[in-house]
Design a protein around this motif. Structure first.
Motif, PDB file in Angstrom:
ATOM      1  N   LYS A   1      13.896 128.297  40.699  1.00 47.90           N
ATOM      2  CA  LYS A   1      15.322 127.962  40.748  1.00 47.90           C
ATOM      3  C   LYS A   1      15.915 128.418  42.074  1.00 47.90           C
ATOM      4  CE  LYS A   1      16.072 130.395  37.024  1.00 47.90           C
ATOM      5  NZ  LYS A   1      14.694 130.804  36.728  1.00 47.90           N
ATOM      6  N   SER A   2      15.602 129.662  42.427  1.00 49.02           N
ATOM      7  CA  SER A   2      16.115 130.159  43.705  1.00 49.02           C
ATOM      8  C   SER A   2      15.533 129.383  44.871  1.00 49.02           C
ATOM      9  CB  SER A   2      15.780 131.638  43.867  1.00 49.02           C
ATOM     10  OG  SER A   2      16.332 132.379  42.816  1.00 49.02           O
ATOM     11  N   VAL A   3      14.260 129.022  44.755  1.00 54.32           N
ATOM     12  CA  VAL A   3      13.629 128.274  45.848  1.00 54.32           C
ATOM     13  C   VAL A   3      14.271 126.893  45.981  1.00 54.32           C
ATOM     14  CG1 VAL A   3      11.472 127.268  46.668  1.00 54.32           C
ATOM     15  CG2 VAL A   3      11.463 129.530  45.649  1.00 54.32           C
TER      16      VAL A   3
ATOM     17  N   PHE B   1      24.372 134.747  46.934  1.00 57.37           N
ATOM     18  CA  PHE B   1      22.958 135.034  46.686  1.00 57.37           C
ATOM     19  C   PHE B   1      22.777 135.888  45.441  1.00 57.37           C
ATOM     20  CE2 PHE B   1      22.883 133.869  51.131  1.00 57.37           C
ATOM     21  CZ  PHE B   1      21.766 133.065  51.167  1.00 57.37           C
ATOM     22  N   GLN B   2      21.522 135.891  44.984  1.00 60.35           N
ATOM     23  CA  GLN B   2      21.200 136.546  43.715  1.00 60.35           C
ATOM     24  C   GLN B   2      21.689 137.998  43.673  1.00 60.35           C
ATOM     25  OE1 GLN B   2      17.319 135.489  42.510  1.00 60.35           O
ATOM     26  NE2 GLN B   2      17.435 136.534  40.557  1.00 60.35           N
ATOM     27  N   ASP B   3      21.488 138.743  44.777  1.00 59.90           N
ATOM     28  CA  ASP B   3      21.944 140.132  44.737  1.00 59.90           C
ATOM     29  C   ASP B   3      23.133 140.368  45.656  1.00 59.90           C
ATOM     30  OD1 ASP B   3      20.447 139.614  46.879  1.00 59.90           O
ATOM     31  OD2 ASP B   3      18.853 141.044  46.463  1.00 59.90           O
TER      32      ASP B   3
ATOM     33  N   LEU C   1      25.745 129.202  43.348  1.00 56.93           N
ATOM     34  CA  LEU C   1      25.758 130.539  42.761  1.00 56.93           C
ATOM     35  C   LEU C   1      24.375 130.816  42.180  1.00 56.93           C
ATOM     36  CD1 LEU C   1      29.074 130.224  40.723  1.00 56.93           C
ATOM     37  CD2 LEU C   1      28.798 131.239  42.967  1.00 56.93           C
ATOM     38  N   ASP C   2      23.759 131.909  42.624  1.00 57.67           N
ATOM     39  CA  ASP C   2      22.439 132.254  42.084  1.00 57.67           C
ATOM     40  C   ASP C   2      22.586 133.435  41.132  1.00 57.67           C
ATOM     41  OD1 ASP C   2      19.790 132.445  41.555  1.00 57.67           O
ATOM     42  OD2 ASP C   2      19.131 132.626  43.638  1.00 57.67           O
ATOM     43  N   GLU C   3      22.458 133.161  39.875  1.00 59.65           N
ATOM     44  CA  GLU C   3      22.575 134.174  38.822  1.00 59.65           C
ATOM     45  C   GLU C   3      23.773 135.092  39.034  1.00 59.65           C
ATOM     46  OE1 GLU C   3      19.062 135.972  37.483  1.00 59.65           O
ATOM     47  OE2 GLU C   3      17.799 134.248  37.964  1.00 59.65           O
ATOM     48  N   PRO C   4      24.983 134.506  38.986  1.00 62.01           N
ATOM     49  CA  PRO C   4      26.163 135.328  39.276  1.00 62.01           C
ATOM     50  C   PRO C   4      26.435 136.384  38.217  1.00 62.01           C
ATOM     51  CG  PRO C   4      26.819 133.156  38.520  1.00 62.01           C
ATOM     52  CD  PRO C   4      25.334 133.116  38.684  1.00 62.01           C
TER      53      PRO C   4
HETATM   54 MG    MG Z   1      15.850 133.639  41.255  1.00 62.09          MG
END
Ligand code: MG
Ligand code: ADP
Lengths: 256, 375
Positions: A45-47, A89-91, A167-170
């Motif tokens: 998903k992130s990729v 980003f995720q973090d 939004l990556d895993e907000p």
């Molecule tokens: Mg990810």
């Protein structure tokens, strides 16, 4: 009908070395919708997000944003299309050596010619918009809680009023109440700014609360897309488990 | 291509009327925001915004229109002929107004301010000194504790630090000392030859290297090399909350991180100093041989008979103190690192500066002390 498609991914193949992450993947994101992207951890998903915004070069395939091919852009062309989206980003990925306000000012410095005081005020405005206090502006990211950092990251993503938001895993790692607050915030901002949102998440509650449509990633492709009710009727075992497992059922109960 | 934003301002009784046209977005409003801020708004009691000609509007555009409205009295924006979205954006901007406008938060540079900064800096210096001393006490307690119970010593850590900051520093210490010894001998040779007393170069080199240069050079190299490494290692652990994790697991960071480093430096600094002295004297002898024709055997004999051995002990006695200073300051600054990359950089700089400063000051104190003792 390409008019109302914001992001069009066609035949996308990405790989790290010999490890193929996506294989001829197709995906459409419609203009003005919130698309939820789900899938087991490590399905890419992130990729996929990175491939769309040009951080990961695909092996084959094209990505079109507002009918403009954005694959393999470089230099000024890339800078220009970067105005089209904001990414969280995720973090968080806030710059730890800058204050929260300066973090939000970074994209403005890079892409606009606004005078400094106005930039500061606009940055504060964006922080308030993301639900942070004015007192958060001069602090460093390390002095904020996880939830506040995510809000600050959202403010930075919104700094240039981009039409598309990634939004990556907000809501990962947030308590349920803060997470719910974040969901409402995304929904509100989406309607106020008519954003198109590409939302990667694991959180069933977030999906129910915010998404218009959901795309399920698996087996290197998009295995299903559609509104949540439609997916509940899908007979793929993972999707069944996801929505009809204990957590999925709880979210459904909460919804009705 | 976006249209340039433009506006027209007119008054209609006491109400201002702002007709906007073109695109008001974050990319276009740079110029116009200053123009708008310079407009005279006295006498306005509210603002009407005519959006009939408005192209695109985003939150930044809405923000400067709303800010203008705030200045035009009443603070109410009344959009006219506006699209649904523009109205919503203007409404949102009005809801998110800052509590107070802090446009002018300039720094003061008056005399009073200078005095204030001086005072703060002085207090900060005193605090730092006191805290470093208390850290010294804490470390010595922890070290004493370990000495009474050697089974609690982290031997692996101790040996690894001894290798990293002791053994690996041998080449640089030896090299630099050799060159400093050569320089001292050269200066001595040229100056003393005017009096025809070149043979005193031996005493010069001997006393200078044994008493001061050997140990000072070692300490300065350690301050630059080992001290900053300690701060960076411990600081990086603090940044990633490893130190906190350690504490919760029942490990005392003092025992795990500071004590092995302090012991390692206590042991290795005298060794390095000895090496520095040997190579420094070697450098001096080398130059004396080349430039003054003083045979190394003659050099050594004269060194033994005319340079009191006390000089060597004075030099060596300072070595453990300097080693401890370097370890203490490095560890303390490392433990003070906060969560940001910035603070890691600041701490590293500070730790090197403080270590160099302390070394020179302590050396001066030693000089006075030994002078009083008559050694
Ligand atoms: Mg990810
Ligand atoms: N920089 C990288 N180098 C090698 N493999 C990577 C890299 N980034 C991601 N991957 C691989 O790509 C796959 C998808 O990762 P990712 O998109 O992060 O998963 P998720 O869906 O949980 O966000 C994983 O198998 C991961 O091992």
């Amino acid at each position: 009908m390409s008019e109302d498609i914001a992001i069009k991914v066609r035949g996308l193949t990405t790989a790290y070395g010999t490890h193929v992450v996506h294989d001829k993947l197709d995906l459409d994101v419609k203009r003005g919708e919130i698309l939820g992207v789900i899938g087991p951890s490590g399905t890419g998903k992130s990729v996929l997000l990175r491939a769309i915004v040009g951080l990961k070069r695909p092996e084959t395939g094209t990505v079109e944003v507002f009918d403009r091919n954005v694959t393999d852009l470089e230099g000024d062309d890339l800078r220009e299309v970067q105005n089209l989206w904001g990414i969280m980003f995720q973090d968080g990925a806030l710059f730890s050596n800058l204050t929260v306000r300066e973090n939000v000012m970074v994209p403005m410095r890079e892409h606009t010619d606004l005078p400094e005081p106005l930039m500061k005020q606009l940055a504060d405005q964006k922080l308030r918009m993301s639900g942070l206090d004015d007192s958060a502006g001069p602090k460093f990211p390390s002095d904020l809680s996880g939830g506040m950092r995510k809000r600050a990251a959202l403010a930075r993503a919104l700094a240039l009023d981009p039409p598309i938001l990634f939004l990556d895993e907000p809501t990962a790692g947030l308590d349920p109440i803060t997470a719910a607050g974040f969901d409402t915030l995304v929904r509100e901002l989406q309607s106020a700014l008519s954003l198109t949102v590409f939302l990667v998440t694991h959180d069933v509650d977030t999906l129910v609360a915010t998404c218009d449509r959901i795309a399920v990633l698996g087996r290197k492709k998009v295995i299903a897309t559609g509104p949540i009710e439609e997916l509940r009727r899908n007979d793929d075992p993972w999707i069944q488990d996801y929505f009809c497992g204990p957590r999925g059922r709880a979210a459904q109960a909460g919804e009705s | 291509m976006p249209d340039r934003p433009e506006y027209e301002l007119s008054t209609d009784a006491s109400r201002g009327r702002l007709s906007v046209s073109g695109d008001w977005t974050v990319h276009t409003i740079g110029k116009i925001s200053e123009q708008l801020a310079a407009e005279d708004t006295s006498g306005f009691e509210g603002l009407e915004v005519d959006c009939a000609q408005l192209g695109r509007l985003d939150t930044a555009g809405a923000f400067i229109i709303d800010r203008f409205a705030c200045r035009s009295g009443g603070g109410t924006v009344k959009p006219v002929n506006a699209s649904e979205q523009a109205t919503a954006l203007l409404k949102q901007a009005a809801e998110l107004r800052p509590e107070r406008d802090d446009e002018q938060n300039k720094k003061e540079f008056g005399v009073v301010d200078l005095l204030e900064r001086t005072g703060r800096a002085t207090m900060h210096f005193i605090d730092e000194t006191v805290e470093t001393l208390s850290f010294l006490g804490e470390t010595i307690m922890a070290m004493a504790h370990i000495v009474t119970r050697p089974s609690k010593m982290r031997w692996t850590a101790l040996v690894s630090v001894m290798e990293d900051s002791g053994l690996d520093a041998v080449p640089i210490v030896a090299f630099l000392s050799f060159f400093v010894g050569m320089v001292v001998a050269f200066i001595g040779a040229t100056t003393l030859s005017e009096f025809g007393a070149t043979i005193f170069t031996v005493e010069l080199v001997g006393i200078a290297i044994l008493r001061e240069f050997g140990v000072i050079l070692t300490a300065i190299i350690l301050a630059g090399r080992t001290n900053s490494a300690f701060t960076a290692q411990i600081g990086a652990m603090r940044m990633r909350q490893e130190v906190d994790a350690m504490t919760t697991l029942g490990l005392n960071p003092m025992d795990v991180l500071v004590v092995p480093r302090a012991f390692a430096m206590l042991i290795m600094t005298p060794v390095l100093t000895l090496i520095a002295i040997l190579f420094g004297v070697g450098g001096g002898a080398f130059v004396s041989w080349l430039a003054l024709d003083i045979n190394p055997t003659v050099f050594m004999n004269r060194l033994q008979s005319y340079v009191p051995i006390e000089n060597f002990w004075v030099g060596m006695s300072k070595a453990p103190v300097f080693g401890l200073v370097v370890a203490l300051i490095g560890c303390r600054q490392g433990l003070m690192v906060g969560g940001s990359v910035q603070s890691l950089g600041q701490s590293t700089t500070k730790s090197v500066v403080q270590a160099l400063f302390s070394i020179i000051v302590i050396d001066a104190l030693f000089a006075v002390f030994y002078l009083e003792l008559g050694i």
